[in-house]
Design an enzyme around this catalytic site. Structure first.
Site, PDB file in Angstrom:
ATOM      1  N   ARG A  47       0.152   2.787  -3.731  1.00  0.00           N
ATOM      2  CA  ARG A  47       0.902   3.386  -4.835  1.00  0.00           C
ATOM      3  C   ARG A  47      -0.031   4.139  -5.774  1.00  0.00           C
ATOM      4  O   ARG A  47       0.386   5.035  -6.486  1.00  0.00           O
ATOM      5  CB  ARG A  47       1.653   2.292  -5.609  1.00  0.00           C
ATOM      6  CG  ARG A  47       2.680   1.549  -4.755  1.00  0.00           C
ATOM      7  CD  ARG A  47       3.109   0.270  -5.422  1.00  0.00           C
ATOM      8  NE  ARG A  47       1.926  -0.518  -5.770  1.00  0.00           N
ATOM      9  CZ  ARG A  47       1.931  -1.661  -6.430  1.00  0.00           C
ATOM     10  NH1 ARG A  47       3.079  -2.162  -6.849  1.00  0.00           N
ATOM     11  NH2 ARG A  47       0.820  -2.304  -6.698  1.00  0.00           N
ATOM     12  N   LYS A 144      -4.336 -12.108   6.921  1.00  0.00           N
ATOM     13  CA  LYS A 144      -3.939 -13.440   6.503  1.00  0.00           C
ATOM     14  C   LYS A 144      -3.520 -13.374   5.035  1.00  0.00           C
ATOM     15  O   LYS A 144      -3.932 -12.433   4.353  1.00  0.00           O
ATOM     16  CB  LYS A 144      -5.072 -14.441   6.704  1.00  0.00           C
ATOM     17  CG  LYS A 144      -6.288 -14.172   5.845  1.00  0.00           C
ATOM     18  CD  LYS A 144      -7.212 -15.333   5.782  1.00  0.00           C
ATOM     19  CE  LYS A 144      -6.695 -16.412   4.852  1.00  0.00           C
ATOM     20  NZ  LYS A 144      -7.764 -17.144   4.190  1.00  0.00           N
ATOM     21  N   GLU A 212     -18.797 -23.379   1.560  1.00  0.00           N
ATOM     22  CA  GLU A 212     -19.160 -22.200   0.773  1.00  0.00           C
ATOM     23  C   GLU A 212     -19.792 -22.663  -0.525  1.00  0.00           C
ATOM     24  O   GLU A 212     -19.367 -23.668  -1.109  1.00  0.00           O
ATOM     25  CB  GLU A 212     -17.912 -21.387   0.441  1.00  0.00           C
ATOM     26  CG  GLU A 212     -17.252 -20.793   1.653  1.00  0.00           C
ATOM     27  CD  GLU A 212     -16.067 -19.936   1.257  1.00  0.00           C
ATOM     28  OE1 GLU A 212     -16.239 -18.731   1.103  1.00  0.00           O
ATOM     29  OE2 GLU A 212     -14.970 -20.499   1.081  1.00  0.00           O
ATOM     30  N   HIS A 236      -8.931 -20.767   9.992  1.00  0.00           N
ATOM     31  CA  HIS A 236     -10.291 -20.644  10.531  1.00  0.00           C
ATOM     32  C   HIS A 236     -10.770 -21.933  11.216  1.00  0.00           C
ATOM     33  O   HIS A 236     -11.294 -21.899  12.330  1.00  0.00           O
ATOM     34  CB  HIS A 236     -11.278 -20.265   9.426  1.00  0.00           C
ATOM     35  CG  HIS A 236     -10.875 -19.052   8.631  1.00  0.00           C
ATOM     36  ND1 HIS A 236     -10.237 -17.983   9.193  1.00  0.00           N
ATOM     37  CD2 HIS A 236     -11.013 -18.734   7.318  1.00  0.00           C
ATOM     38  CE1 HIS A 236     -10.001 -17.059   8.266  1.00  0.00           C
ATOM     39  NE2 HIS A 236     -10.466 -17.498   7.121  1.00  0.00           N
ATOM     40  N   LYS A 336     -15.248 -25.239  -1.448  1.00  0.00           N
ATOM     41  CA  LYS A 336     -15.969 -24.273  -2.270  1.00  0.00           C
ATOM     42  C   LYS A 336     -16.894 -25.044  -3.203  1.00  0.00           C
ATOM     43  O   LYS A 336     -16.678 -26.220  -3.487  1.00  0.00           O
ATOM     44  CB  LYS A 336     -14.983 -23.431  -3.083  1.00  0.00           C
ATOM     45  CG  LYS A 336     -14.033 -22.623  -2.193  1.00  0.00           C
ATOM     46  CD  LYS A 336     -13.795 -21.232  -2.717  1.00  0.00           C
ATOM     47  CE  LYS A 336     -12.797 -20.474  -1.876  1.00  0.00           C
ATOM     48  NZ  LYS A 336     -13.412 -19.638  -0.851  1.00  0.00           N
TER      49      LYS A 336
HETATM   50  P1  NDP Z   1      -5.906  -6.147  -3.315  1.00  0.00           P
HETATM   51  O1  NDP Z   1      -4.976  -6.689  -4.345  1.00  0.00           O
HETATM   52  O2  NDP Z   1      -7.274  -5.741  -3.726  1.00  0.00           O
HETATM   53  O3  NDP Z   1      -5.248  -4.895  -2.599  1.00  0.00           O
HETATM   54  C1  NDP Z   1      -3.942  -4.881  -2.113  1.00  0.00           C
HETATM   55  C2  NDP Z   1      -3.405  -3.482  -2.245  1.00  0.00           C
HETATM   56  O4  NDP Z   1      -2.047  -3.493  -1.878  1.00  0.00           O
HETATM   57  C3  NDP Z   1      -3.498  -2.984  -3.638  1.00  0.00           C
HETATM   58  O5  NDP Z   1      -4.613  -2.131  -3.765  1.00  0.00           O
HETATM   59  C4  NDP Z   1      -2.193  -2.261  -3.853  1.00  0.00           C
HETATM   60  O6  NDP Z   1      -2.477  -0.897  -3.941  1.00  0.00           O
HETATM   61  C5  NDP Z   1      -1.396  -2.452  -2.587  1.00  0.00           C
HETATM   62  N1  NDP Z   1       0.013  -2.771  -2.843  1.00  0.00           N
HETATM   63  C6  NDP Z   1       1.053  -2.199  -2.232  1.00  0.00           C
HETATM   64  N2  NDP Z   1       2.194  -2.687  -2.645  1.00  0.00           N
HETATM   65  C7  NDP Z   1       1.907  -3.614  -3.558  1.00  0.00           C
HETATM   66  C8  NDP Z   1       2.699  -4.468  -4.346  1.00  0.00           C
HETATM   67  N3  NDP Z   1       4.037  -4.466  -4.268  1.00  0.00           N
HETATM   68  N4  NDP Z   1       2.068  -5.301  -5.190  1.00  0.00           N
HETATM   69  C9  NDP Z   1       0.711  -5.308  -5.281  1.00  0.00           C
HETATM   70  N5  NDP Z   1      -0.075  -4.505  -4.540  1.00  0.00           N
HETATM   71  C10 NDP Z   1       0.523  -3.661  -3.689  1.00  0.00           C
HETATM   72  O7  NDP Z   1      -5.935  -7.214  -2.152  1.00  0.00           O
HETATM   73  P2  NDP Z   1      -7.028  -7.369  -0.992  1.00  0.00           P
HETATM   74  O8  NDP Z   1      -7.457  -6.036  -0.534  1.00  0.00           O
HETATM   75  O9  NDP Z   1      -8.052  -8.324  -1.447  1.00  0.00           O
HETATM   76  O10 NDP Z   1      -6.185  -8.121   0.108  1.00  0.00           O
HETATM   77  C11 NDP Z   1      -5.202  -7.481   0.890  1.00  0.00           C
HETATM   78  C12 NDP Z   1      -4.642  -8.494   1.871  1.00  0.00           C
HETATM   79  O11 NDP Z   1      -5.679  -8.926   2.707  1.00  0.00           O
HETATM   80  C13 NDP Z   1      -4.093  -9.745   1.186  1.00  0.00           C
HETATM   81  O12 NDP Z   1      -2.963 -10.193   1.861  1.00  0.00           O
HETATM   82  C14 NDP Z   1      -5.212 -10.749   1.321  1.00  0.00           C
HETATM   83  O13 NDP Z   1      -4.708 -12.057   1.418  1.00  0.00           O
HETATM   84  C15 NDP Z   1      -5.843 -10.333   2.642  1.00  0.00           C
HETATM   85  N6  NDP Z   1      -7.239 -10.701   2.725  1.00  0.00           N
HETATM   86  C16 NDP Z   1      -8.161 -10.166   1.870  1.00  0.00           C
HETATM   87  C17 NDP Z   1      -9.502 -10.525   1.978  1.00  0.00           C
HETATM   88  C18 NDP Z   1     -10.532  -9.916   1.097  1.00  0.00           C
HETATM   89  O14 NDP Z   1     -11.732 -10.193   1.337  1.00  0.00           O
HETATM   90  N7  NDP Z   1     -10.179  -9.106   0.108  1.00  0.00           N
HETATM   91  C19 NDP Z   1      -9.956 -11.488   3.000  1.00  0.00           C
HETATM   92  C20 NDP Z   1      -8.915 -11.972   3.848  1.00  0.00           C
HETATM   93  C21 NDP Z   1      -7.622 -11.580   3.695  1.00  0.00           C
HETATM   94  P3  NDP Z   1      -1.598   0.067  -4.849  1.00  0.00           P
HETATM   95  O15 NDP Z   1      -1.505  -0.562  -6.190  1.00  0.00           O
HETATM   96  O16 NDP Z   1      -2.378   1.333  -4.814  1.00  0.00           O
HETATM   97  O17 NDP Z   1      -0.286   0.155  -4.137  1.00  0.00           O
HETATM   98  C1  BG6 Z   2     -11.276 -16.136   3.778  1.00  0.00           C
HETATM   99  C2  BG6 Z   2     -10.842 -17.029   2.660  1.00  0.00           C
HETATM  100  O1  BG6 Z   2     -10.313 -16.115   4.792  1.00  0.00           O
HETATM  101  O2  BG6 Z   2     -12.500 -16.629   4.321  1.00  0.00           O
HETATM  102  C3  BG6 Z   2     -11.903 -17.092   1.590  1.00  0.00           C
HETATM  103  O3  BG6 Z   2      -9.650 -16.514   2.092  1.00  0.00           O
HETATM  104  C4  BG6 Z   2     -13.234 -17.482   2.176  1.00  0.00           C
HETATM  105  O4  BG6 Z   2     -11.546 -18.013   0.563  1.00  0.00           O
HETATM  106  C5  BG6 Z   2     -13.562 -16.632   3.389  1.00  0.00           C
HETATM  107  O5  BG6 Z   2     -14.221 -17.288   1.167  1.00  0.00           O
HETATM  108  C6  BG6 Z   2     -14.787 -17.185   4.101  1.00  0.00           C
HETATM  109  O6  BG6 Z   2     -15.166 -16.304   5.108  1.00  0.00           O
HETATM  110  P1  BG6 Z   2     -16.671 -16.259   5.607  1.00  0.00           P
HETATM  111  O7  BG6 Z   2     -16.645 -15.231   6.674  1.00  0.00           O
HETATM  112  O8  BG6 Z   2     -17.484 -15.873   4.405  1.00  0.00           O
HETATM  113  O9  BG6 Z   2     -17.000 -17.629   6.084  1.00  0.00           O
END
Ligand code: NDP
Ligand code: BG6
Length: 499
Positions: A47, A144, A212, A236, A336
């Site tokens: 968005r 996930k 962790e 995991h 953690k």
């Molecule tokens: P973020 O919140 O950083 O990013 C999610 C993105 O989704 C936002 O940038 C947002 O962009 C977009 N979006 C679209 N629709 C919506 C909405 N209705 N409400 C909120 N955001 C919306 O999350 P992450 O990138 O950290 O994570 C994304 C997914 O990946 C999650 O499900 C998370 O559980 C999973 N995940 C993330 C990890 C990580 O290391 N970050 C690790 C493992 C899993 P915009 O506002 O531009 O639409």
């Molecule tokens: C993610 C969890 O799936 O795995 C985090 O949401 C966690 O909480 C991470 O920190 C750990 O991954 P790794 O690769 O660093 O062991």
């Protein structure tokens, strides 16, 4: 390695943390290795308002050497919850694939909040974007968490299967993308020496740790609704259990391997009723001091309610009721703010049946151990007894260790790099199958339910930098054993804290 066929990767949630930190850098690595298809583009969706140019600038800030990556990136500003905007997405993709003169193969990567995992595939299918043709493939990668319990995971699977076939769905568990996790299969099934011992006749118990040292950081909002059981154990750790405990697959392909993993999950004896507090220990890190530095307790972390009862640590004992593992306890733990970041599997073999020699430190012989180190200092360690030099027959435990870092030319690719490449090549072996995800939830569901409903089940505090609540040690020590206390270096164990 073979290149994947030409396609466009569409990332929903392209402005988010995962895309910036993991996905684009993984694509850049694939590009450096010349593993991206000849014709390839990324279409980021969110968005947030970006043009192609400003999106590339934002990504460039997070890429160490953007190089040739940036021209491949495109951006479409749209709300994934707005069904009306999917026609425009379909036309944009049509235009892109026509101008690139390629078959319209697409991978849709859902890196949004999980509440959208059901909606996006529905809207994609309503404009025909999930429909495959004779030479046209369409795949969807789902981040996930895949559900928050059995029921929600089941519903999500059901709704996805309305618009997609199972072989179009790629459920990420990034542990499966780790080179060292895949090596569990190779260690077991390519070496004749291990497999004959890999069963209840020779194995005393199996221990798996995913620790962790970091706390929840800025993810308190997400984590508090999740907790260690959902965040790490259900996915995991269970996948690690699956690979350690599975029967040899008949061939190495996604169905054969995932069938065997599923059978393991189905054979785990459910933990219910009074066994829950005995076999599952939960903990939460509390404010503490380490070498004079104060460490924030979980309840004081950003986004965490003061009264939170979310677990940041879980340790569990369970059994796998099948011929191979009958009676062998499995101990698994994750948490953690533990002393170090380490993931490893320890297979404890039975001690020799008749003690002839005494140990140099007076300890009882505890049997050989095989440590499979997932991270860091990736490698394998075998602990066995050797004669102490000189008079008499004293035995000391010694290490035989292999470290990936000692291999010349060794390079351990990031999990996302391998997983993205596999999906591009249509190989889902390292992705979780729907039935296995559901089976894993079935196993943890009664525990989640009991924790929610029975306030009498304790949530133990533990100081940062320790191996969790002491009761978790007693769970295994009661049986005369102890958790290994791994250090950063594979060969070391004992008192250590990097916090
Ligand atoms: P973020 O919140 O950083 O990013 C999610 C993105 O989704 C936002 O940038 C947002 O962009 C977009 N979006 C679209 N629709 C919506 C909405 N209705 N409400 C909120 N955001 C919306 O999350 P992450 O990138 O950290 O994570 C994304 C997914 O990946 C999650 O499900 C998370 O559980 C999973 N995940 C993330 C990890 C990580 O290391 N970050 C690790 C493992 C899993 P915009 O506002 O531009 O639409
Ligand atoms: C993610 C969890 O799936 O795995 C985090 O949401 C966690 O909480 C991470 O920190 C750990 O991954 P790794 O690769 O660093 O062991």
């Amino acid at each position: 390695m073979q290149k994947a066929s030409n396609h466009i990767l569409i990332i929903f949630g392209a402005s988010g943390d995962l895309t910036r930190r993991k996905l684009i850098p993984a694509l850049r690595e694939l590009q450096k290795l010349d593993l991206l298809p000849e014709k390839f583009a990324v279409l980021g969706i969110g968005r947030s308002k970006y043009s192609d140019q400003t999106y590339r600038e934002m990504i460039a800030e997070h890429l160490e050497e953007p190089g040739e990556m940036l021209p491949l990136l495109h951006y479409l500003s749209m709300d994934p919850e707005d069904e009306g905007s999917y026609d425009n997405l379909a036309s944009q993709l049509d235009e892109m694939s026509s101008s690139m003169e390629m078959v319209p193969n697409y991978i849709f990567y859902l890196a949004t909040p999980p509440s959208l995992y059901g909606i996006i595939p529905l809207f994609l299918s309503s404009v025909g974007l999930t429909k495959e043709g004779e030479d046209v493939w369409r795949r969807i990668i789902i981040e996930k968490p895949f559900g928050t319990d059995y029921q929600s995971a089941h519903q999500l699977n059901k709704s996805l299967l309305k618009y997609l076939k199972e072989d179009q769905i790629y459920r990420i568990d990034h542990y499966l993308g780790k080179e060292t996790v895949q090596n569990v299969l190779v260690t077991r099934f390519s070496n004749g020496i291990f497999e004959p011992l890999w069963n209840r006749n020779f194995v005393h118990h199996v221990e798996i740790t995913a620790a962790e040292s970091i706390g929840v950081g800025t993810r308190g909002g997400y984590y508090n609704d999740s907790g260690a059981l959902r965040d790490m154990l259900q996915n995991h750790l269970m996948q690690l259990v699956g690979l350690v405990a599975m029967e040899p697959p008949t061939v190495i392909n996604s169905d054969a391997i995932r069938n065997e993993v599923l059978k393991v999950f189905q054979s785990i004896r459910p933990i219910t009723g009074d066994d829950i507090p005995k076999q599952v220990i939960r903990g939460q890190y509390v404010a503490s001091h380490i070498r004079g530095d104060s460490m924030t307790g979980y309840r004081d972390e950003e986004g965490v309610p003061e009264e939170s009862r979310t677990e940041t640590f879980v340790a569990m004992k369970f059994f796998i009721d099948n011929w191979r593992w009958g009676g062998v306890p499995f101990y698994i733990r994750t948490g953690k703010r533990l002393p170090t970041r380490v993931s490893e599997i320890v297979v404890h073999f039975n001690p020799s049946p008749h003690t002839l020699f005494s140990t140099s430190n007076g300890d009882e012989d505890k049997g050989n151990k095989l440590v499979i180190r997932i991270q860091p200092d990736e490698g394998i360690l075998l602990k066995f007894g050797m004669k102490v030099q000189g008079a008499g027959f004293k035995v000391q435990e010694v290490n035989m260790d292999f470290h990936y870092k000692d291999l010349t030319d060794s390079y351990i690719p990031e999990a996302y790099q391998r997983l993205l490449l596999d999906c591009m090549q249509g190989d889902s072996t390292l992705y979780a199958r729907g039935d296995a995800v559901e089976a894993a939830w079935r196993f943890v569901d009664p525990i989640l339910k009991a924790w929610k409903e029975d306030q009498g089940i304790p949530l133990h505090g533990y100081p940062c930098g320790t191996w969790g609540p002491e009761v978790a040690d007693q769970m295994i020590e009661g049986e005369k054993y102890a958790w290994r206390c791994p250090c950063k270096n594979l060969a070391d164990d004992g008192i250590y804290c990097e916090l």
